[in-house]
Design a protein around this motif. Sequence first.
Motif, PDB file in Angstrom:
ATOM      1  N   ILE A  99       0.880  -1.196   0.000  1.00 45.64           N
ATOM      2  CA  ILE A  99       0.000  -0.014  -0.027  1.00 45.64           C
ATOM      3  C   ILE A  99       0.803   1.458   0.046  1.00 45.64           C
ATOM      4  CG2 ILE A  99      -1.594   1.270   1.364  1.00 45.64           C
ATOM      5  CD1 ILE A  99      -2.995  -1.464   2.206  1.00 45.64           C
ATOM      6  N   HIS A 100       1.967   1.412   0.871  1.00 44.46           N
ATOM      7  CA  HIS A 100       2.941   2.433   0.997  1.00 44.46           C
ATOM      8  C   HIS A 100       3.477   2.493  -0.421  1.00 44.46           C
ATOM      9  CE1 HIS A 100       5.825   5.305   2.509  1.00 44.46           C
ATOM     10  NE2 HIS A 100       6.724   4.450   2.070  1.00 44.46           N
ATOM     11  N   GLN A 103       1.016   3.904  -2.830  1.00 43.73           N
ATOM     12  CA  GLN A 103       0.781   5.420  -2.661  1.00 43.73           C
ATOM     13  C   GLN A 103       1.969   6.177  -3.237  1.00 43.73           C
ATOM     14  OE1 GLN A 103       0.470   5.188   1.425  1.00 43.73           O
ATOM     15  NE2 GLN A 103      -1.850   5.449   1.311  1.00 43.73           N
ATOM     16  N   LEU A 106       1.671   6.334  -6.949  1.00 43.33           N
ATOM     17  CA  LEU A 106       0.637   7.392  -7.464  1.00 43.33           C
ATOM     18  C   LEU A 106       0.991   8.867  -7.188  1.00 43.33           C
ATOM     19  CD1 LEU A 106      -2.592   5.652  -5.668  1.00 43.33           C
ATOM     20  CD2 LEU A 106      -2.125   5.974  -8.278  1.00 43.33           C
ATOM     21  N   ASN A 107       1.871   8.996  -6.065  1.00 42.36           N
ATOM     22  CA  ASN A 107       2.170  10.489  -6.092  1.00 42.36           C
ATOM     23  C   ASN A 107       3.137  10.929  -7.235  1.00 42.36           C
ATOM     24  OD1 ASN A 107       0.984  11.014  -3.761  1.00 42.36           O
ATOM     25  ND2 ASN A 107       2.423  10.335  -2.431  1.00 42.36           N
ATOM     26  N   GLU A 110       0.974  11.454 -10.340  1.00 41.38           N
ATOM     27  CA  GLU A 110       0.598  12.703 -10.309  1.00 41.38           C
ATOM     28  C   GLU A 110       1.266  13.929 -10.693  1.00 41.38           C
ATOM     29  OE1 GLU A 110      -2.384  15.062  -7.028  1.00 41.38           O
ATOM     30  OE2 GLU A 110      -0.693  13.938  -6.129  1.00 41.38           O
TER      31      GLU A 110
END
Length: 274
Positions: A99-100, A103, A106-107, A110
């Motif tokens: 999960i980390h 994330q 995803l960052n 983005e």
Amino acid sequence: MWIKKKEIEQLSEFVKGYSSGEELDIRVNKEGSFNILKNDIYALVNTKNEQIKAVEAERDSLSDYMADISHQLKTPITSMMIMADLLEEAEPEKQEEFIHNIQISLNKMEWLVGALLKMAKLDAHAIDFIKNDIRTSELLEAVKPSVAILLDIHNLTIELKQDCIIHCDKRWTTEALTNIVKNAIEYSPDGSVIEIDSGENPMYSWISVRDSGMGMDKTEYAALFKRFENSTNENGFGIGMPLALSILKGQGGDIDVDFGGKGEGTIFILKFFK
């Protein structure tokens, strides 16, 4: 006014040749309405040819651009898909790690998408730069929140030697300066100092950023401002420096590089022409 049949045939052949991609020159340095017409037609055809070439070059550039974007997005997307598939059956500790990592990916995506959108606007000249007189210290204060964590991790400090008024767009110049400072952080050894200076001369005002590294090899310069090519950081995309250059050029400025070496770090000079 009599026009020779041969001249009309020549003009006709020129138009036909243009249609089939041939390059002919029918210009003449003579007086007369028909000769003026021939020169005007040549100028029109030549202009259209240049426009077609520009469109084709833009199309090829866009194709390469999309291929680069696809390549940059493919890696994090593939990584996230694999981790998502393994997530359900993984041990709790491994789930937390997955999960980390998702994330983080995803960052990164983005940031990349945001940077690419900015570059697309700059390339299309769709940005209205709003210039005002801004002090270098004010720009630097706007940069610091974006680099604070990196400075803390590497125990680096930023020192401003001389404050100066820069006529620029604060928001976009902050973006460019942030990317230049991040590059300086990447090349500076832990515990060192990143030196910011500024000034002006009759032609332009400037801001310089000096890292504390070993200097840059001149062979690296070719890829320095080329998108997706110049990043020694595994988490980087090689887009920060090209974005900075696009922002400066969009404001009618430029970026110069002093390669340093022999104990001197590289200096990036942001120029704002008057």
